[in-house]
Design a protein around this motif. Structure first.
Motif, PDB file in Angstrom:
ATOM      1  N   GLY A  15       0.819  -1.208   0.000  1.00 44.50           N
ATOM      2  CA  GLY A  15       0.000   0.000   0.000  1.00 44.50           C
ATOM      3  C   GLY A  15       0.853   1.260   0.000  1.00 44.50           C
ATOM      4  N   GLY A  16       1.960   1.240   0.753  1.00 51.11           N
ATOM      5  CA  GLY A  16       2.878   2.377   0.765  1.00 51.11           C
ATOM      6  C   GLY A  16       3.521   2.596  -0.595  1.00 51.11           C
ATOM      7  N   LEU A  17       3.920   1.511  -1.239  1.00 46.90           N
ATOM      8  CA  LEU A  17       4.514   1.606  -2.583  1.00 46.90           C
ATOM      9  C   LEU A  17       3.493   2.111  -3.591  1.00 46.90           C
ATOM     10  CD1 LEU A  17       6.537  -1.751  -2.607  1.00 46.90           C
ATOM     11  CD2 LEU A  17       7.493   0.555  -2.497  1.00 46.90           C
ATOM     12  N   LEU A  18       2.259   1.589  -3.489  1.00 44.65           N
ATOM     13  CA  LEU A  18       1.192   2.025  -4.391  1.00 44.65           C
ATOM     14  C   LEU A  18       0.867   3.500  -4.172  1.00 44.65           C
ATOM     15  CD1 LEU A  18      -0.830   0.999  -6.538  1.00 44.65           C
ATOM     16  CD2 LEU A  18      -2.448   0.556  -4.669  1.00 44.65           C
ATOM     17  N   PHE A  19       0.823   3.919  -2.913  1.00 41.72           N
ATOM     18  CA  PHE A  19       0.583   5.313  -2.568  1.00 41.72           C
ATOM     19  C   PHE A  19       1.660   6.209  -3.172  1.00 41.72           C
ATOM     20  CE2 PHE A  19       0.992   9.051   0.109  1.00 41.72           C
ATOM     21  CZ  PHE A  19      -0.304   9.402   0.402  1.00 41.72           C
ATOM     22  N   ASN A  20       2.907   5.758  -3.061  1.00 40.28           N
ATOM     23  CA  ASN A  20       4.040   6.521  -3.600  1.00 40.28           C
ATOM     24  C   ASN A  20       3.922   6.681  -5.113  1.00 40.28           C
ATOM     25  OD1 ASN A  20       6.989   6.697  -4.717  1.00 40.28           O
ATOM     26  ND2 ASN A  20       7.150   7.261  -2.558  1.00 40.28           N
ATOM     27  N   TYR A  21       3.532   5.611  -5.786  1.00 39.79           N
ATOM     28  CA  TYR A  21       3.427   5.644  -7.246  1.00 39.79           C
ATOM     29  C   TYR A  21       2.248   6.496  -7.715  1.00 39.79           C
ATOM     30  CZ  TYR A  21       2.419   4.064 -11.997  1.00 39.79           C
ATOM     31  OH  TYR A  21       2.146   4.028 -13.347  1.00 39.79           O
ATOM     32  N   LEU A  22       1.122   6.391  -7.010  1.00 40.11           N
ATOM     33  CA  LEU A  22      -0.104   7.039  -7.466  1.00 40.11           C
ATOM     34  C   LEU A  22      -0.168   8.529  -7.167  1.00 40.11           C
ATOM     35  CD1 LEU A  22      -2.767   4.348  -6.425  1.00 40.11           C
ATOM     36  CD2 LEU A  22      -1.976   4.857  -8.744  1.00 40.11           C
ATOM     37  N   PHE A  23       0.454   8.971  -6.068  1.00 35.48           N
ATOM     38  CA  PHE A  23       0.210  10.338  -5.603  1.00 35.48           C
ATOM     39  C   PHE A  23       1.426  11.259  -5.626  1.00 35.48           C
ATOM     40  CE2 PHE A  23      -2.924   7.633  -3.358  1.00 35.48           C
ATOM     41  CZ  PHE A  23      -4.083   8.178  -3.905  1.00 35.48           C
ATOM     42  N   TRP A  24       2.608  10.745  -5.947  1.00 36.54           N
ATOM     43  CA  TRP A  24       3.799  11.599  -5.964  1.00 36.54           C
ATOM     44  C   TRP A  24       3.701  12.615  -7.109  1.00 36.54           C
ATOM     45  CZ3 TRP A  24       7.582  13.302  -3.110  1.00 36.54           C
ATOM     46  CH2 TRP A  24       8.709  13.870  -3.696  1.00 36.54           C
TER      47      TRP A  24
END
Length: 521
Positions: A15-24
């Motif tokens: 989830g942290g990796l996905l968050f990083n990819y989606l919202f950076w």
């Protein structure tokens, strides 16, 4: 339990990796929908709630709002997204919770305690025969002191500029040192991006890892929806009772207290009904029929609406106060209830007067967010009066009011999120420029979703007076040429923003605007 902890932690890291990819460095759009789908899937897999009604209702509601963000991308839909997300998490992890307020509080508590939940789950992780529990026995002695030091460092920095200077210098040196070390080992690694990943990891952990303390849920389970008659001798003497007792002496223990309260209520509601009846007669005769605008139209409508809103809120509080306890079961309280019901009906008439005032305001000055807010508030007041009526008629508790009103408010939030208010306001005002006073400053303050409409109506972007009202003009410093330049600058900003984001920020409104201005990635 060990396998479950391993899976939850792995889900939080993903989830942290996905968050990083989606919202950076991205806007809002498809990324919120993708992240929500991931949370829904993980929650369904790990918490055995797939077949429960609350998971289905609030999971579907959150998914609907996520889709509305992609379609409308309005501020209200984004607010609804975060509220529905917290409610979904609160209900999914605490199945016995009954009100949206408690579910929201439980979710917030879970988010705040995410580091503690993460440490607890990490201590249960095993890799073969290797366990991390001994390691986290040491960490738990360090974690709390570090948090305390950080809090007081922030407080001392706010109190002393010199201390803040040294603290800032220390943090800068630490950051530069870490950036140098990691930059040397991993040339493509960004410290800012790493910190953003940690943020995503903390948020994902807060949404996926259940808070182990169920005190809030257990406390709410003790709340009843149906009022019960309680003997005064059996009432719990809580802190509120003790404080009142200090000022009232033995008055609380008088046998005639209930009779006295009933008489006070009858006198109060009789006087309030008489006052409100006079006000309603004035409104019906002067506002409902044959209303003629005056020079002070804006002040009259604005001040009158604010006063009526305040009176409706106080009315609800007064009714709840008198029917909070044993007075509901008093055999001679029939007249009091009749007067209370009459006052509720009169307050409904008052709400109609508020809506008529708001309608005149919209007719002369056009739509704005505040004027739409008055309509929404009136709807909420009607719902509140209806539920208060049911509370008094069926002898329900204050907890019942919170439960039913919270559910209705959330349903209305979902309904209102389906409307693109900025677009509606711009279209209404510009399409009715023959009767509505155009306020170009306000129209240019709306979101980028209205740029397409504003560009099509460039020639109308200048201040005008209401054609149905007084033939006078309020001075404005801007000219039509200045409004054109402001619009061009807004369009340039949109083009720059649109070109910087990737597909994860896609939403229908930005796409329509980009198509209109023929922008390509």
């Amino acid at each position: 339990m060990k396998n479950k902890s391993n899976l939850l932690l792995l889900s939080a890291i993903i989830g942290g990796l996905l968050f990083n990819y989606l919202f950076w460095n991205e806007g809002t759009g498809v990324n919120l929908l993708v992240y929500s789908i991931y949370l829904l899937l993980i929650t369904a897999i790990n918490y055995k709630v797939l077949n429960t009604s609350k998971f289905k209702i609030y999971g579907s509601a959150h998914l609907l709002v996520a889709i509305l963000v992609v379609i409308n991308n309005s501020d209200l839909s984004i607010v609804a997204y975060y509220i529905s997300l917290l409610l979904f998490i609160g209900y999914s992890h605490n199945q016995q919770i009954r009100t949206v307020f408690t579910a929201f509080g439980a979710a917030m508590l879970q988010m705040i305690t995410a580091p503690l939940n993460g440490l607890k789950n990490l201590s249960e992780v095993t890799i073969g025969n290797f366990s991390l529990k001994p390691v986290f026995k040491i960490i738990k002695y360090i974690f709390i002191p570090v948090v305390i030091v950080i809090i007081f460092t922030c407080l001392y920095s706010a109190a002393s500029s010199v201390f803040a200077h040294y603290a800032d210098a220390l943090l800068t040196n630490i950051f530069n040192f870490l950036n140098h070390i990691f930059g040397f080992l991993f040339k493509d690694l960004s410290i800012e991006r790493a910190v953003f990943f940690v943020l995503g990891l903390v948020i994902s952990s807060g949404l996926l890892l259940t808070f182990f303390d169920k005190t809030l849920e257990q406390t709410e389970l003790k709340c009843k929806e149906q009022l019960l008659r309680i003997r005064r001798s059996d009432q719990q003497k809580n802190i509120v009772y003790i404080i009142i007792h200090v000022f009232s002496g033995t008055l609380l223990n008088k046998k005639l207290a209930l009779k006295t309260e009933n008489i006070n209520g009858i006198i109060s509601f009789s006087a309030l009904n008489a006052l409100l009846l006079l006000l309603n007669i004035i409104d019906v005769t002067t506002l409902w029929f044959g209303y003629k605008p005056s020079q002070s139209l804006s002040a009259d409508l604005h001040d009158g609406t604010n006063a009526l809103i305040a009176s409706i809120i106080i009315a609800l509080i007064v009714i709840v106060y008198f029917f909070r306890g044993n007075l509901n079961f008093y055999s001679k309280s029939k007249m009091l209830k009749t007067l209370a019901f009459a006052w509720m009906i009169q307050n409904c008439i008052l709400i109609i007067s508020v809506l008529i005032r708001d309608a005149f305001y919209i007719e002369f000055y056009g739509l704005t967010h505040k004027r739409i807010g008055v309509i929404v508030f009136a709807i909420l007041c009607i719902v509140g009066l209806a539920t208060v009526y049911w509370k008094v008629a069926k002898q329900q508790t204050l907890f019942y009011l919170f439960k039913i009103n919270g559910t209705v408010w959330f349903a209305l939030l979902l309904a209102f999120s389906s409307i693109n208010w900025d677009v509606l306001i711009a279209k209404y005002n510009l399409n009715n420029d023959d009767s509505v006073a155009i306020d170009a400053d306000y129209l240019l303050s709306l979101s980028d979703k209205t740029l397409l409409i504003l560009d099509k109506n460039r020639l109308k972007l200048q201040y005008s007076v209401s054609k149905n009202y007084l033939e006078r003009e309020t001075p404005k410093p801007q000219t039509a040429a200045i409004y054109q330049k402001r619009l061009d600058k807004r369009i340039a900003f949109f083009k720059d923003r649109y070109e910087k984001v990737s597909w994860v920020s896609w939403n229908l409104q930005d796409w329509k605007t980009a198509e209109y201005f023929r922008l390509e990635k």
